[in-house]
Design a protein around this motif. Sequence first.
Motif, PDB file in Angstrom:
ATOM      1  N   ASN A  83       1.144  -1.599  -0.257  1.00 43.47           N
ATOM      2  CA  ASN A  83      -0.334  -0.302   0.121  1.00 43.47           C
ATOM      3  C   ASN A  83       1.026   1.302   0.350  1.00 43.47           C
ATOM      4  OD1 ASN A  83      -2.247  -1.567   0.401  1.00 43.47           O
ATOM      5  ND2 ASN A  83      -2.331  -1.410   2.207  1.00 43.47           N
ATOM      6  N   GLU A  84       1.840   1.493  -0.725  1.00 42.43           N
ATOM      7  CA  GLU A  84       3.022   2.501  -1.406  1.00 42.43           C
ATOM      8  C   GLU A  84       3.172   1.952  -2.049  1.00 42.43           C
ATOM      9  OE1 GLU A  84       7.232   2.305   0.350  1.00 42.43           O
ATOM     10  OE2 GLU A  84       6.239   1.307   1.869  1.00 42.43           O
ATOM     11  N   PRO A  85       3.852   3.153  -2.748  1.00 41.96           N
ATOM     12  CA  PRO A  85       4.447   3.670  -3.706  1.00 41.96           C
ATOM     13  C   PRO A  85       5.752   2.541  -4.088  1.00 41.96           C
ATOM     14  CG  PRO A  85       3.929   5.542  -3.285  1.00 41.96           C
ATOM     15  CD  PRO A  85       4.085   4.714  -2.607  1.00 41.96           C
ATOM     16  N   VAL A 124      -0.568  -3.186  -4.293  1.00 44.56           N
ATOM     17  CA  VAL A 124      -1.509  -3.022  -3.448  1.00 44.56           C
ATOM     18  C   VAL A 124      -2.666  -3.305  -3.301  1.00 44.56           C
ATOM     19  CG1 VAL A 124      -2.353  -0.516  -5.614  1.00 44.56           C
ATOM     20  CG2 VAL A 124      -2.706  -0.514  -3.435  1.00 44.56           C
ATOM     21  N   ARG A 125      -3.266  -3.799  -4.676  1.00 42.55           N
ATOM     22  CA  ARG A 125      -4.576  -4.821  -5.150  1.00 42.55           C
ATOM     23  C   ARG A 125      -4.145  -6.673  -5.900  1.00 42.55           C
ATOM     24  NH1 ARG A 125      -9.572  -3.002  -3.067  1.00 42.55           N
ATOM     25  NH2 ARG A 125     -11.209  -4.992  -4.679  1.00 42.55           N
ATOM     26  N   GLU A 177       0.737  -0.074  -6.356  1.00 40.66           N
ATOM     27  CA  GLU A 177       0.880   1.395  -6.868  1.00 40.66           C
ATOM     28  C   GLU A 177       2.460   2.641  -6.840  1.00 40.66           C
ATOM     29  OE1 GLU A 177      -0.117   5.262  -2.443  1.00 40.66           O
ATOM     30  OE2 GLU A 177      -0.726   2.951  -2.359  1.00 40.66           O
ATOM     31  N   THR A 193       1.450   7.854 -12.170  1.00 40.85           N
ATOM     32  CA  THR A 193       1.714   6.893 -12.912  1.00 40.85           C
ATOM     33  C   THR A 193       2.140   7.075 -14.929  1.00 40.85           C
ATOM     34  OG1 THR A 193      -0.625   5.806 -12.098  1.00 40.85           O
ATOM     35  CG2 THR A 193      -0.483   5.475 -14.443  1.00 40.85           C
ATOM     36  N   GLY A 201      -8.640   6.444  -8.260  1.00 38.53           N
ATOM     37  CA  GLY A 201      -7.438   7.036  -9.148  1.00 38.53           C
ATOM     38  C   GLY A 201      -7.022   6.979 -10.593  1.00 38.53           C
ATOM     39  N   ILE A 244      -1.655   2.471 -10.303  1.00 40.70           N
ATOM     40  CA  ILE A 244      -2.492   3.141  -9.620  1.00 40.70           C
ATOM     41  C   ILE A 244      -1.393   3.741  -8.685  1.00 40.70           C
ATOM     42  CG2 ILE A 244      -3.162   1.075  -7.697  1.00 40.70           C
ATOM     43  CD1 ILE A 244      -6.049   3.087  -8.250  1.00 40.70           C
ATOM     44  N   THR A 245      -2.185   4.834  -9.283  1.00 43.10           N
ATOM     45  CA  THR A 245      -2.015   6.135  -7.626  1.00 43.10           C
ATOM     46  C   THR A 245      -3.233   6.156  -7.365  1.00 43.10           C
ATOM     47  OG1 THR A 245       0.286   6.955  -9.948  1.00 43.10           O
ATOM     48  CG2 THR A 245      -0.818   9.060  -7.958  1.00 43.10           C
ATOM     49  N   ARG A 246      -3.448   6.541  -6.419  1.00 48.24           N
ATOM     50  CA  ARG A 246      -4.695   7.086  -5.576  1.00 48.24           C
ATOM     51  C   ARG A 246      -4.585   8.379  -5.363  1.00 48.24           C
ATOM     52  NH1 ARG A 246      -4.720   2.461  -0.476  1.00 48.24           N
ATOM     53  NH2 ARG A 246      -2.332   3.035  -0.843  1.00 48.24           N
TER      54      ARG A 246
END
Length: 258
Positions: free
Chosen positions: A137-139, A143-144, A208, A212, A235, A251-253
């Motif tokens: 959950n970080e660059p 993340v998913r 993440e 992007t 995102g 993805i960039t959230r």
Amino acid sequence: MSKVSTNQPLGTPTWIDLGVPDLDRAKAFYRALFGWEYEERSAATGPFTLCLLRGQRVAALRHVTAADAEGESWWHVHLATDDCDRTAKQIVVSGGTVLVPPADVADLGRTAVVADPTGARFSLWQGRTLAGCELVNEPCALVRNDLACPDPGPARRFYATVFDFTLDGNDDLPGFDFTFLRRPDGHEIGGVFGDPAAPASRWQTVFEVADTDDLVARAVAAGGTAGTPEDAPYGRMAAITDPFGTSFSVITRPSPTS
């Protein structure tokens, strides 16, 4: 940012790995994308490479021959369990298949390769010295994960039975057949996306990233291909394909203050 140092609850996507025919080229590509460094390890099944982000283990690469590769490549997700052997048996009882029986991976953990009733492959991970991805959950980290399949009904029933997930709809995506998978504590671990046009059932991986559009440019410069970045409900996203045909998304959230 989220650091992980203990084993995740049952069914949580906790680890990812990728089989590639050329480890050196793969390491160069993912270093260019994510800045990963590498640690070489070995197990009874052969050598493998741990991918490091700021010294924390976030994924693994392993060598596969052309004969071992089976069509389209993808990042392979591992779902957490506190008893790999018991969960593998439950998968069979629930209509799935054990493709590679439980085995130890050095001192890191115990794993098995399985498939759900729709044919989607994934692995189990019973962490020992490695709980799973140590940063998420970080660059430049996981993340998913979501499952896309042409017939989602059997998949929903299977994951609810094996991992005790609850199933919830998604009002943010009207017109799409998407079901959240949630652990008994209410935590969302991913979802099942029904897509009649999907050629096969497959778990999809999303990383993440900080930007992007910049990542797309770097992927192409490093020898991969990329789709056009698009704004989505959660995102800015783009599809990436590495030099070996491995498809994943980035993805960039939005920042919490945006």
